[in-house]
Design an enzyme around this catalytic site. Structure first.
Site, PDB file in Angstrom:
ATOM      1  N   THR A  50       0.817  -1.222   0.000  1.00  0.00           N
ATOM      2  CA  THR A  50       0.000   0.000   0.000  1.00  0.00           C
ATOM      3  C   THR A  50       0.846   1.265   0.000  1.00  0.00           C
ATOM      4  O   THR A  50       0.505   2.254  -0.635  1.00  0.00           O
ATOM      5  CB  THR A  50      -0.906  -0.014   1.245  1.00  0.00           C
ATOM      6  OG1 THR A  50      -1.611  -1.258   1.256  1.00  0.00           O
ATOM      7  CG2 THR A  50      -1.898   1.114   1.230  1.00  0.00           C
ATOM      8  N   ASP A  86       2.000  -7.241   5.284  1.00  0.00           N
ATOM      9  CA  ASP A  86       1.709  -8.641   5.625  1.00  0.00           C
ATOM     10  C   ASP A  86       2.950  -9.449   5.997  1.00  0.00           C
ATOM     11  O   ASP A  86       2.933 -10.216   6.949  1.00  0.00           O
ATOM     12  CB  ASP A  86       0.967  -9.331   4.462  1.00  0.00           C
ATOM     13  CG  ASP A  86      -0.408  -8.730   4.249  1.00  0.00           C
ATOM     14  OD1 ASP A  86      -0.908  -8.058   5.176  1.00  0.00           O
ATOM     15  OD2 ASP A  86      -0.985  -8.915   3.167  1.00  0.00           O
ATOM     16  N   LYS A 137       3.638  -7.858  12.731  1.00  0.00           N
ATOM     17  CA  LYS A 137       2.366  -7.193  12.442  1.00  0.00           C
ATOM     18  C   LYS A 137       1.346  -7.677  13.478  1.00  0.00           C
ATOM     19  O   LYS A 137       1.107  -8.875  13.598  1.00  0.00           O
ATOM     20  CB  LYS A 137       1.895  -7.531  11.021  1.00  0.00           C
ATOM     21  CG  LYS A 137       0.642  -6.780  10.619  1.00  0.00           C
ATOM     22  CD  LYS A 137       0.280  -7.005   9.145  1.00  0.00           C
ATOM     23  CE  LYS A 137      -0.969  -6.230   8.779  1.00  0.00           C
ATOM     24  NZ  LYS A 137      -1.392  -6.408   7.402  1.00  0.00           N
TER      25      LYS A 137
HETATM   26  N1  ASP Z   1      -1.506  -6.886   1.324  1.00  0.00           N
HETATM   27  C1  ASP Z   1      -0.654  -5.730   1.408  1.00  0.00           C
HETATM   28  C2  ASP Z   1       0.791  -6.206   1.431  1.00  0.00           C
HETATM   29  O1  ASP Z   1       1.241  -6.729   2.404  1.00  0.00           O
HETATM   30  C3  ASP Z   1      -0.970  -4.931   2.612  1.00  0.00           C
HETATM   31  C4  ASP Z   1      -0.099  -3.694   2.757  1.00  0.00           C
HETATM   32  O2  ASP Z   1       0.435  -3.154   1.819  1.00  0.00           O
HETATM   33  O3  ASP Z   1       0.054  -3.275   3.852  1.00  0.00           O
HETATM   34  O4  ASP Z   1       1.463  -6.047   0.433  1.00  0.00           O
END
Ligand code: ASP
Length: 408
Positions: free
Chosen positions: A80, A158, A235
């Site tokens: 993100t 993640d 996390k």
């Molecule tokens: N699913 C995304 C990732 O881990 C969540 C994020 O960017 O925080 O790449």
């Protein structure tokens, strides 16, 4: 560039907004007036009406950098945080070109000069040891350049803590900070954490903490970020902005929104630019991390042994207990494989001397990893097995190599 404004009618509602590119052929994606994106199943749509076409000028932005400031290298890997607003649609797309990032965060140019690299763009659930090795090599090259004062890595949340742990071991003799940062909310949202996290990560990259770090929101406010050790964080929330917390460790520092850094611990390695970073980009992929559950069958262990796994971390209950039905198989398995025990409680340590099932497991040859967190243990085990024989690996698993374990 032209964008389409559409009115979409479903059985229940009518939606109006900009038509976005959808990666799922079964879904129509629309950016609504209120800024939210909505996905509508094609089969549930009764009609789509095109309202108007808007023309958006494509502009080229050249970011001037202040040459008198220190230089930081940013590596964007996806997730993100590594996304930019696409002004033609109002949606967010991954940063694919280095310029994109500085265009999204122009205020950063008051803190440092930047070089930006985009070695891969992945949701972090897709990251493997291949990317860890690649990143470690890129970081070592950058850190050994005199003019680069620190490295910031943008990563999805993640699996960020796995990658941070991997780099903590793969980068030896670290001379400058390597700082991971992230966002739980994308930059097109008012509540985005991206800007504060990235700014604080850059400040941490210029600090005197020469460790692999994770920097992000401290709590629900927009006032501060905390600086955590890469081997001692995880996390801890799927949506909250304060996603990462220190586990069995103190945060090293707090960075305020007004750029002030408050040190919270004295226990960290200091910047020493005379040192030369060495990279050990090795990893044994035949390593597993298993969460024990009530009634788990020993056949699970059998499976990994048959498949020639060389290391297994078992996340056990409490102080390190598992079902006694596994003990005999573990004893046999320990001849060909390193079996390690961590705790599902996340906080706290394992101890084989309190309850009988843990004592038996210890006597069977399993290594009790004190207060090491399971994800770090998995990464450390793979990294050691990539280099050494079982005897040496067993010895090093219980030595503190990157502040990953507090021995009692
Ligand atoms: N699913 C995304 C990732 O881990 C969540 C994020 O960017 O925080 O790449």
């Amino acid at each position: 560039m032209k964008i389409k404004i559409v009115r979409v009618k479903t059985k229940h509602k009518i939606y109006e907004g900009k038509l976005l590119e959808s990666y799922d052929p079964e879904i129509i994606l629309i950016k609504l007036e209120n800024g939210y994106n909505i996905g509508l199943k094609k089969k549930e749509i009764l009609s789509i009406e095109e309202m108007e076409e808007t023309k958006i000028e494509e502009k080229e932005t050249k970011i001037e950098q202040n040459k008198s400031l220190k230089k930081i290298a940013i590596i964007a890997t996806g997730g993100t945080i590594a996304s930019k607003v696409d002004y033609s649609t109002g949606g967010v797309t991954p940063v694919k070109k280095p310029e994109d990032l500085l265009e999204s965060f122009p205020e950063l140019k008051e803190i440092a000069q930047f070089e930006v690299y985009v070695p891969f763009v992945l949701d972090s659930s897709q990251v493997t040891s291949r990317e860890w090795k690649k990143l470690a090599k890129i970081c070592a090259n950058l850190l050994n350049r005199e003019e680069i004062k620190g490295v910031v890595i943008l990563h999805g949340t993640d699996t960020l803590h796995y990658t941070a742990a991997a780099l903590s071991f793969m980068l030896q003799n670290l001379n400058k900070p390597v700082v991971f940062t992230f966002a739980q909310r994308s930059i097109d949202r008012g509540s985005s954490d991206a800007y504060l996290n990235l700014k604080c990560a850059c400040l941490a990259a210029l600090s005197d903490i020469a460790e692999v770090l994770v920097v992000g929101h401290e709590d629900m406010n927009d006032l501060s970020c905390i600086v955590l050790r890469g081997t001692k964080t995880r996390k801890m929330h799927s949506t909250k902005r304060a996603a990462f917390q220190a586990i069995n460790d103190l945060p090293i520092a707090r960075i305020y929104h007004d750029n002030k850094i408050e040190m919270l611990s004295k226990n960290y390695k200091k910047r020493n630019e005379k040192k030369k970073v060495e990279v050990v980009p090795l990893f044994e992929d035949k390593v597993a991390l298993i969460k024990f559950f009530p009634g788990a069958s020993p056949e699970i262990l059998e499976y990994f042994i048959k498949k020639k796994y060389r290391g297994i971390v078992i996340e056990a209950f409490g102080l390190g207990q598992i079902s006694e039905s596994w003990i005999q198989r573990i004893k046999k398995a320990c001849k060909k494989c390193v079996i390690c025990i961590t705790t599902q409680t996340i906080h706290g340590k394992v101890d084989p001397y309190v309850y009988a099932p843990a004592r038996k497991l210890h006597e069977a040859g399993a290594l009790f990893l004190e207060d090491m967190i399971s994800e770090t243990a998995y990464v450390k085990l793979g990294w050691l097995l990539g280099q050494y024989d079982l005897k040496k690996v067993k010895e090093l698993m219980l030595k503190n190599l990157a502040n990953e374990v507090n021995m009692s």
